[in-house]
Motif scaffolding. Sequence first.
Motif, PDB file in Angstrom:
ATOM      1  N   SER A  84      -6.799  -5.691   7.205  1.00 60.61           N
ATOM      2  CA  SER A  84      -6.896  -4.350   7.800  1.00 60.61           C
ATOM      3  C   SER A  84      -8.128  -3.623   7.283  1.00 60.61           C
ATOM      4  CB  SER A  84      -5.629  -3.554   7.521  1.00 60.61           C
ATOM      5  OG  SER A  84      -5.519  -3.314   6.142  1.00 60.61           O
ATOM      6  N   THR A 129       0.813  -1.216   0.000  1.00 64.92           N
ATOM      7  CA  THR A 129       0.000   0.000   0.000  1.00 64.92           C
ATOM      8  C   THR A 129       0.849   1.271   0.000  1.00 64.92           C
ATOM      9  OG1 THR A 129      -0.091  -0.279   2.369  1.00 64.92           O
ATOM     10  CG2 THR A 129      -1.997  -1.033   1.111  1.00 64.92           C
ATOM     11  N   GLU A 152      -2.595  -9.669   1.570  1.00 66.50           N
ATOM     12  CA  GLU A 152      -1.860  -9.191   2.739  1.00 66.50           C
ATOM     13  C   GLU A 152      -2.577  -8.070   3.496  1.00 66.50           C
ATOM     14  OE1 GLU A 152       2.056  -8.355   1.271  1.00 66.50           O
ATOM     15  OE2 GLU A 152       2.686 -10.434   1.498  1.00 66.50           O
ATOM     16  N   VAL A 153      -3.154  -7.115   2.780  1.00 71.60           N
ATOM     17  CA  VAL A 153      -3.750  -5.977   3.491  1.00 71.60           C
ATOM     18  C   VAL A 153      -5.269  -6.085   3.629  1.00 71.60           C
ATOM     19  CG1 VAL A 153      -1.899  -4.371   2.974  1.00 71.60           C
ATOM     20  CG2 VAL A 153      -3.805  -4.584   1.391  1.00 71.60           C
ATOM     21  N   SER A 213      -1.096  -5.254  10.458  1.00 75.42           N
ATOM     22  CA  SER A 213      -1.211  -4.034   9.671  1.00 75.42           C
ATOM     23  C   SER A 213      -1.230  -2.831  10.608  1.00 75.42           C
ATOM     24  CB  SER A 213      -2.473  -4.060   8.812  1.00 75.42           C
ATOM     25  OG  SER A 213      -3.607  -3.983   9.639  1.00 75.42           O
ATOM     26  N   TYR A 221       1.824  -3.101   5.878  1.00 75.29           N
ATOM     27  CA  TYR A 221       1.908  -4.521   6.229  1.00 75.29           C
ATOM     28  C   TYR A 221       3.158  -4.759   7.062  1.00 75.29           C
ATOM     29  CZ  TYR A 221       2.222  -9.565   5.202  1.00 75.29           C
ATOM     30  OH  TYR A 221       2.304 -10.924   5.272  1.00 75.29           O
TER      31      TYR A 221
END
Lengths: 125, 455
Positions: B44, A95, B40-41, B320, B436
């Motif tokens: 969150s 991100t 992975e995210v 996260s 992450y």
Amino acid sequence: MGVKQRRKPERATGTRRVLLLHLAHARSGDKGDTANVGVIALRPEYYPILVKQLTVRRVAAHFRGMIEGKVERFELPNLHALNFLLHGALGGGGTLSLKTDAQGKVLSTAMLRMEVDVPEDLRVG
Amino acid sequence: MSRVVRVASGQGFWGDWLEAPIRQVEGGPIDYLMMDYLAEVTMSIMQKQRARDPALGYARDFVPLMERVLPDAVASNVRIVSNAGGVNPRACADGVLEAAGRAGCEDGVRVGIVTGDDILDRIDELLAAGHPLANLDTGESLLAVRDRVQSANAYLGAWPVVDALRRGANVIVTGRVTDTGLTLAPLAHEFGWARDAWDRLAAGTVAGHINECGAQSTGGNCLVDWETIPDLANPGYPIVEAAEDGSFVVTKHPGTGGRVSVAGVTEQLLYEMGDPANYITPDCVVDFTSIRLDQAGPDRVAVTGVRGRPDTDSLKVSISYLYGYKAVGTLVYAWPDALAKAQKADQVVRERLRRLGLEYEQILTEFVGVNATHGRLAGPPDPNIAEVQFRIGVRSRERGPVERFSREIAPLILNGPPSATGFAGGRPKVEAIVAYWPALIPKSEIRPEIEILEP
């Protein structure tokens, strides 16, 4: 350990230079800020050429300025494939990255822009 | 004839093709449908949703899909395994039961819930007990970002899912179970594989790696002969047909598009690969250099020879935390001199930000059509290039500078270089960055829990 010259290695006699695209296909993905690029020989007989020519040093030179960390290489002779890890390739990764290709999805084809030397008489494509 | 168990892949991520699971159930015989939702995210995002509404925090797409899939699945005895539960598997399970009710098949549904992965409420306890939850990439202790942690989940393996299958569940929703575990679990359950049958567990894990990205192993995103891959409008998703000894065939339903080839399966095997000889999961360590692939027929790839080793003492933890803010703005510049105009626009924006005294952790400019994907490797562009997209992004720990940046793109249309267009999307959106933090925890600290909801 393969090519000794830092840039523009001299082409050996009896060889010609072709785009890696014609010898291999590839898929890439991400793990954090590290991209992996799997390079797969299009024919089994191309695999030894990939092993010899796609050295860590040449791949690092290919991506110079585009990745911040080191390059690692793993061999998968069973799949006629090499797996490269390009560390620090994704602008922070996940991100955090501001890049269009934040997940390194098309570093695969960026890799296939490399040029490699093959025997003059090798059937390619 | 040895018995074959068929595990079909129905979703490769949250956002995948909604028709895929329905076609897997309707298109021919299968025994299990696995659906992977978690990246992975993702956790969150789900944690944030649950904070706003305690009934949320899971992959909401899963429930309407179950309403469509369950009548057929129940009738043909297809069992469903999914990590759609996210950070709220209980709410997801309730949603599945309601969906089954609406579809008129609630009597045939036993929902299993796998939890115990969520350690958000235990972080301080774990830190106090001497587990640093250090970042696997940087080595830093979690204390550095402790007050900004949004979610923390240990990756569970296949065995808790096997337990739920043993107890009769036919729809299993889990929290953070590994993508590969969703395919391995049905195979381990059906064949009664021992917990130390390392080669078999490794083979089931490789099957999981092939299934976990949906059509990416059946012709999707496949570079080899891509323009000849049939009917990508209706790609068949992968189906693993496994035997007791761990060997399996990757295939897809007849009459579907896509292609199952050694080339495409090899690409998927290498996807997101680290050290191929040491592919670590909660269930075993797989040696991907042992895999043998053979084209066993049209759209059939046989996978044999997979070797595995014992599992490690720890589990990976996906944490996260709130990192900062970012925004990306774009404008399109048209011929003539499209690139030069876009480059001028970039100079102008940067100069305006500088004169405003704004500072950023990073400012990144890309010229889409010229260098966004391959950087300098793409070479110089055609001087007559028809258009170039100017794309500029900023990242900061503070929201303010990013907010101000988001107001600096539109003015260029009237007060910057000529021939700008493509601003239909409005101002760039300021996004909170949830980052992450991968870590490890001893297996002994994590206790998976299984619950079966009776109809």
